[in-house]
Design a protein around this motif. Sequence first.
Motif, PDB file in Angstrom:
ATOM      1  N   ARG A 392       0.838  -1.195   0.000  1.00  0.00           N
ATOM      2  CA  ARG A 392       0.000   0.000   0.000  1.00  0.00           C
ATOM      3  C   ARG A 392       0.874   1.247   0.000  1.00  0.00           C
ATOM      4  O   ARG A 392       2.033   1.224   0.424  1.00  0.00           O
ATOM      5  CB  ARG A 392      -0.954   0.008   1.193  1.00  0.00           C
ATOM      6  CG  ARG A 392      -0.257   0.069   2.536  1.00  0.00           C
ATOM      7  CD  ARG A 392      -1.254   0.176   3.677  1.00  0.00           C
ATOM      8  NE  ARG A 392      -0.589   0.126   4.976  1.00  0.00           N
ATOM      9  CZ  ARG A 392      -0.375  -0.985   5.657  1.00  0.00           C
ATOM     10  NH1 ARG A 392      -0.775  -2.155   5.173  1.00  0.00           N
ATOM     11  NH2 ARG A 392       0.251  -0.941   6.823  1.00  0.00           N
ATOM     12  N   ILE A 393       0.280   2.340  -0.469  1.00  0.00           N
ATOM     13  CA  ILE A 393       0.959   3.630  -0.543  1.00  0.00           C
ATOM     14  C   ILE A 393       0.001   4.670   0.010  1.00  0.00           C
ATOM     15  O   ILE A 393      -1.005   4.999  -0.616  1.00  0.00           O
ATOM     16  CB  ILE A 393       1.339   3.972  -2.000  1.00  0.00           C
ATOM     17  CG1 ILE A 393       2.095   2.814  -2.638  1.00  0.00           C
ATOM     18  CG2 ILE A 393       2.148   5.242  -2.067  1.00  0.00           C
ATOM     19  CD1 ILE A 393       2.003   2.787  -4.137  1.00  0.00           C
ATOM     20  N   HIS A 394       0.285   5.186   1.189  1.00  0.00           N
ATOM     21  CA  HIS A 394      -0.597   6.137   1.865  1.00  0.00           C
ATOM     22  C   HIS A 394       0.196   7.411   2.128  1.00  0.00           C
ATOM     23  O   HIS A 394       1.195   7.395   2.858  1.00  0.00           O
ATOM     24  CB  HIS A 394      -1.097   5.536   3.186  1.00  0.00           C
ATOM     25  CG  HIS A 394      -2.174   6.355   3.832  1.00  0.00           C
ATOM     26  ND1 HIS A 394      -2.726   6.026   5.045  1.00  0.00           N
ATOM     27  CD2 HIS A 394      -2.816   7.481   3.430  1.00  0.00           C
ATOM     28  CE1 HIS A 394      -3.649   6.928   5.371  1.00  0.00           C
ATOM     29  NE2 HIS A 394      -3.718   7.817   4.403  1.00  0.00           N
ATOM     30  N   PHE A 395      -0.212   8.497   1.518  1.00  0.00           N
ATOM     31  CA  PHE A 395       0.539   9.733   1.699  1.00  0.00           C
ATOM     32  C   PHE A 395      -0.373  10.941   1.496  1.00  0.00           C
ATOM     33  O   PHE A 395      -1.467  10.837   0.937  1.00  0.00           O
ATOM     34  CB  PHE A 395       1.725   9.809   0.725  1.00  0.00           C
ATOM     35  CG  PHE A 395       1.333   9.974  -0.719  1.00  0.00           C
ATOM     36  CD1 PHE A 395       1.323  11.218  -1.319  1.00  0.00           C
ATOM     37  CD2 PHE A 395       0.963   8.873  -1.490  1.00  0.00           C
ATOM     38  CE1 PHE A 395       0.967  11.372  -2.648  1.00  0.00           C
ATOM     39  CE2 PHE A 395       0.601   9.013  -2.812  1.00  0.00           C
ATOM     40  CZ  PHE A 395       0.611  10.275  -3.395  1.00  0.00           C
ATOM     41  N   ASP A 400       1.712  23.210  -4.149  1.00  0.00           N
ATOM     42  CA  ASP A 400       0.802  23.904  -5.059  1.00  0.00           C
ATOM     43  C   ASP A 400      -0.542  23.187  -5.151  1.00  0.00           C
ATOM     44  O   ASP A 400      -1.592  23.823  -5.248  1.00  0.00           O
ATOM     45  CB  ASP A 400       1.435  24.000  -6.454  1.00  0.00           C
ATOM     46  CG  ASP A 400       2.687  24.853  -6.445  1.00  0.00           C
ATOM     47  OD1 ASP A 400       2.828  25.660  -5.522  1.00  0.00           O
ATOM     48  OD2 ASP A 400       3.526  24.694  -7.348  1.00  0.00           O
ATOM     49  N   VAL A 401      -0.488  21.862  -5.143  1.00  0.00           N
ATOM     50  CA  VAL A 401      -1.706  21.054  -5.201  1.00  0.00           C
ATOM     51  C   VAL A 401      -1.703  20.135  -3.988  1.00  0.00           C
ATOM     52  O   VAL A 401      -0.759  19.362  -3.793  1.00  0.00           O
ATOM     53  CB  VAL A 401      -1.781  20.221  -6.497  1.00  0.00           C
ATOM     54  CG1 VAL A 401      -3.068  19.406  -6.521  1.00  0.00           C
ATOM     55  CG2 VAL A 401      -1.685  21.128  -7.714  1.00  0.00           C
ATOM     56  N   GLU A 402      -2.740  20.206  -3.190  1.00  0.00           N
ATOM     57  CA  GLU A 402      -2.836  19.368  -2.003  1.00  0.00           C
ATOM     58  C   GLU A 402      -3.880  18.282  -2.231  1.00  0.00           C
ATOM     59  O   GLU A 402      -4.981  18.565  -2.698  1.00  0.00           O
ATOM     60  CB  GLU A 402      -3.209  20.215  -0.785  1.00  0.00           C
ATOM     61  CG  GLU A 402      -2.144  21.221  -0.391  1.00  0.00           C
ATOM     62  CD  GLU A 402      -2.476  21.930   0.905  1.00  0.00           C
ATOM     63  OE1 GLU A 402      -3.531  21.585   1.490  1.00  0.00           O
ATOM     64  OE2 GLU A 402      -1.710  22.811   1.323  1.00  0.00           O
ATOM     65  N   VAL A 466      -7.952   8.834  -4.672  1.00  0.00           N
ATOM     66  CA  VAL A 466      -7.287  10.132  -4.608  1.00  0.00           C
ATOM     67  C   VAL A 466      -8.357  11.141  -4.239  1.00  0.00           C
ATOM     68  O   VAL A 466      -9.382  11.236  -4.916  1.00  0.00           O
ATOM     69  CB  VAL A 466      -6.620  10.500  -5.944  1.00  0.00           C
ATOM     70  CG1 VAL A 466      -6.054  11.911  -5.886  1.00  0.00           C
ATOM     71  CG2 VAL A 466      -5.523   9.510  -6.297  1.00  0.00           C
ATOM     72  N   ASP A 467      -8.122  11.870  -3.176  1.00  0.00           N
ATOM     73  CA  ASP A 467      -9.128  12.805  -2.669  1.00  0.00           C
ATOM     74  C   ASP A 467      -8.496  14.186  -2.556  1.00  0.00           C
ATOM     75  O   ASP A 467      -7.462  14.359  -1.916  1.00  0.00           O
ATOM     76  CB  ASP A 467      -9.636  12.353  -1.303  1.00  0.00           C
ATOM     77  CG  ASP A 467     -10.829  13.174  -0.838  1.00  0.00           C
ATOM     78  OD1 ASP A 467     -11.248  14.090  -1.575  1.00  0.00           O
ATOM     79  OD2 ASP A 467     -11.349  12.900   0.258  1.00  0.00           O
ATOM     80  N   SER A 468      -9.125  15.154  -3.208  1.00  0.00           N
ATOM     81  CA  SER A 468      -8.613  16.522  -3.174  1.00  0.00           C
ATOM     82  C   SER A 468      -9.755  17.483  -2.896  1.00  0.00           C
ATOM     83  O   SER A 468     -10.907  17.229  -3.268  1.00  0.00           O
ATOM     84  CB  SER A 468      -7.930  16.873  -4.503  1.00  0.00           C
ATOM     85  OG  SER A 468      -7.540  18.227  -4.533  1.00  0.00           O
ATOM     86  N   ASP A 469      -9.417  18.576  -2.256  1.00  0.00           N
ATOM     87  CA  ASP A 469     -10.419  19.610  -1.991  1.00  0.00           C
ATOM     88  C   ASP A 469     -10.404  20.705  -3.036  1.00  0.00           C
ATOM     89  O   ASP A 469     -11.254  21.588  -3.015  1.00  0.00           O
ATOM     90  CB  ASP A 469     -10.168  20.245  -0.617  1.00  0.00           C
ATOM     91  CG  ASP A 469     -10.383  19.247   0.508  1.00  0.00           C
ATOM     92  OD1 ASP A 469     -11.031  18.219   0.253  1.00  0.00           O
ATOM     93  OD2 ASP A 469      -9.896  19.495   1.619  1.00  0.00           O
ATOM     94  N   SER A 470      -9.434  20.681  -3.934  1.00  0.00           N
ATOM     95  CA  SER A 470      -9.279  21.821  -4.837  1.00  0.00           C
ATOM     96  C   SER A 470      -9.040  21.406  -6.284  1.00  0.00           C
ATOM     97  O   SER A 470      -8.416  22.139  -7.038  1.00  0.00           O
ATOM     98  CB  SER A 470      -8.098  22.687  -4.368  1.00  0.00           C
ATOM     99  OG  SER A 470      -6.905  21.915  -4.313  1.00  0.00           O
TER     100      SER A 470
END
Length: 839
Positions: A392-395, A400-402, A466-470
């Motif tokens: 697994r890869i959790h980060f 610039d992009v969160e 993949v979860d992003s707010d922006s």
Amino acid sequence: MTRTAILLLAGLCLACLAAGIAAADEAAADMTGSPKVNEDVAGSSGTDAAAAERETMGKMSSPGFQRKIRDGAKKFEFQAEVNRLMDILIHSLYSHKDIFLRELISNASDALDKIRFLSLTDKSVLGEGSTAVMDIRIWADKASRQLFIRDRGIGMTQEDLVKNLGTIAKSGTSAFLEQMQKGGDMNLIGQFGVGFYSVYLVADWVEVVSKAPGGKQYIWASGADGQFTVSEDEGENEDLGRGTLIKIHLKEGEEEYADEARLKALVTKYSEFINFPIYLQATTEKEVPVEEEAADEKSEKESEEAEKESEKEEDEESEKDEKEDDEGDVVDEEDEEEEEKKPKTVKQNVTEWEHLNDNKAIWLRKAKDISEEEYNKFYKAVSKDYDDALNRIHFKAEGDVEFKALLFIPKRAPWDFYDNIQRAKPKATPGGTASAGLKLYVRRVFISDDVDELLPRYLSFLRGVVDSDSLPLNVNREMLQHHASLRTIKKKLVRKALDAIKKMADDEAACNADDSSDDAEKPTGDACKAFGTFWKEFGRALKLGVLEDDNNRGRLAKLLRFYTSKSPKELTSLSGYVSRMKPGQKTIYWIAGMSQDEVARSPFAEKLVAEGYEVMYLTDVLDEYVMQQLTEFEDFKFANIAKEDVDTTAEAEGEDKEAAAKAKKEAAKALKESFKPLTSWWKDLLGSKVAGVKLSKRLSSTPCVVVASKWGQSANMERIMKASAFNDPSRAAMMRGQRTLEINPDHPLIAGLKDKVVADKDDTTAKDTAALLYETALLESGFESDDPKGFTQRMYELIKGQLGVTAELPGSSSSKGEDTAAAAEDDTAEDADSDKLEL
């Protein structure tokens, strides 16, 4: 008179001549100065009437202007036909109807977030009892085509209903965020103000019953026909306490959205990780205990059973008395079973609330706070796999992009993985379930699983979120807008994935290391076998990455694994090959073929292997394509030993290195001259089949081989190209290149053929032997025979000579010739006999 006319004519001629000279001088002067422009024509492109107007336009100035409303100007507002605008908004903004439920649940989640935020400073807004519970509930009535969605969020006043639902593109969430800019990270979802209207994709009438904390309960109603109504709820609906109830009357033909299974699938797909619990009222069949039967029926049955039991007891008592003497007390098991008899049950349809989103968005938490069991459960939920993940890869990415990402590497490739990787990914069908791949979320709301912009296809085996707010989304939140941030996300995802794969490779290398000083730090157990499992399942995907990903080609090259002449049973890396290279070796040797056994016995490798050089065995279809892209590794060049101009001679060592090299060069030159009669003769015999015949430095026990030109296709590549479904024969012939016949000067067959040629160039046996040797070398080198029939005929003749067979088949051409000669002799004898008889 005539004389006077002549004089006048002469004077006129002199005047004309003088004028001509003056004009010529003026023209010369003009040529040395600046050119003149005919101002009458300047700026025009012709003699049309618009030339003057164009000239005037060309001379106009371009003064600046200010953004202002001028005094005395009349102000107007844009007009729109509301019915038409609503139709465009509803039916053109969203691609398919399923989206409406996602939008309504997202709005409900925002309402719950708002009330939770307000409760931090004023707990009384939550109310008491069931009103304080923050959840979302969904139920339906399929018979009447009705769907209901209720939340216990912040609710709306009459003014809010008019302002938020009555004004298109008015977002209550955006207004709330503006007011609470300094109140922390709200992470609210709806910010466009149009999501609510997606409900009219499936509905012809919608009512919104809402009640704000401490306010009255109101009903908003509309059929999306350009008007809506708002009225106070005077007992028509139950008191909500707080929150909103959406009552949807589905259009005819949209009954599927009142089906429990369909609603469950949509919630699971789009809103599985919403912060608040989502419940669906579902009807299931269960076994329910029932009361005892009527007394009269029970008494009749008991009387019948009593008579039967009395008869049995009399017989059993006599048997018990006999057994008690020998076996002691005996317990009647039937009596115990009757006492412990289970209550009767019947199957009934039971209605209850089913929790749909029990999977938590664990990617929002820190990795150290998540257990292995939680990771495995989440992986199985998003991938639909029955086994645990390999890695697994959790980060969390910042800058610039969160965004937050939780990716998994499966233990095994899907059965159709390499079939699908070769063609474009099919678009998701309306109403279809999300595929088990990388899923994109924005604030925990599912957006898409068609995210080719976020991962290259050679890493499409990754599973996760993949979860992003922006992220830059279109208004319908169904697709990503092309933006530089997508490239940034893709770059980070690829880098993290390759780092995780490299970590598995390093762990495997550490487990296999001979150094035992750091045994305590060595990985153990599954970590030692993880990369081997990964390579077996996804190794070819990494090879595809070498072909497609120029930026990460060097990183991918370190992950490649091959079998070699020194490691025929264990896969080895390029770094491992380099560590075993001989002193002075500057080339990494490789050969490609159909199988490991084929390349291991290839004549191209025999001398190299005998001298202690390591040769990589490439047996996968992609391997040779990969080597065309990998020109070098750690400053070492790659060399295909099946092609010409490959130097396989070992460098001389010691103080006399230069002298030894010079002596070897002179010996090679002398040997070449001695074999020149044979090589020239053989080249003339083969003609255009080969580019030349020369002495080989790569052979030890094989008489000759056929090698491909340096820039042409090898025998293995020719096989691959011919097997292609859309192979172009003309292009294949062009790409094939020239072949070269290399002969082994130390082999007895070559030495014997040389002697034959020197003695007689026209020797038929020498020609047949040379042709047979070339065709045999062609096959042994992996090429197809140019003349299969001629080759087999020569083989038959050779076998006949070995067996001493001279007879021919009855139908062969030679036997026919002998029969004809014999018949002619018989005819001659008969003619002689007839002549004698006549005499």
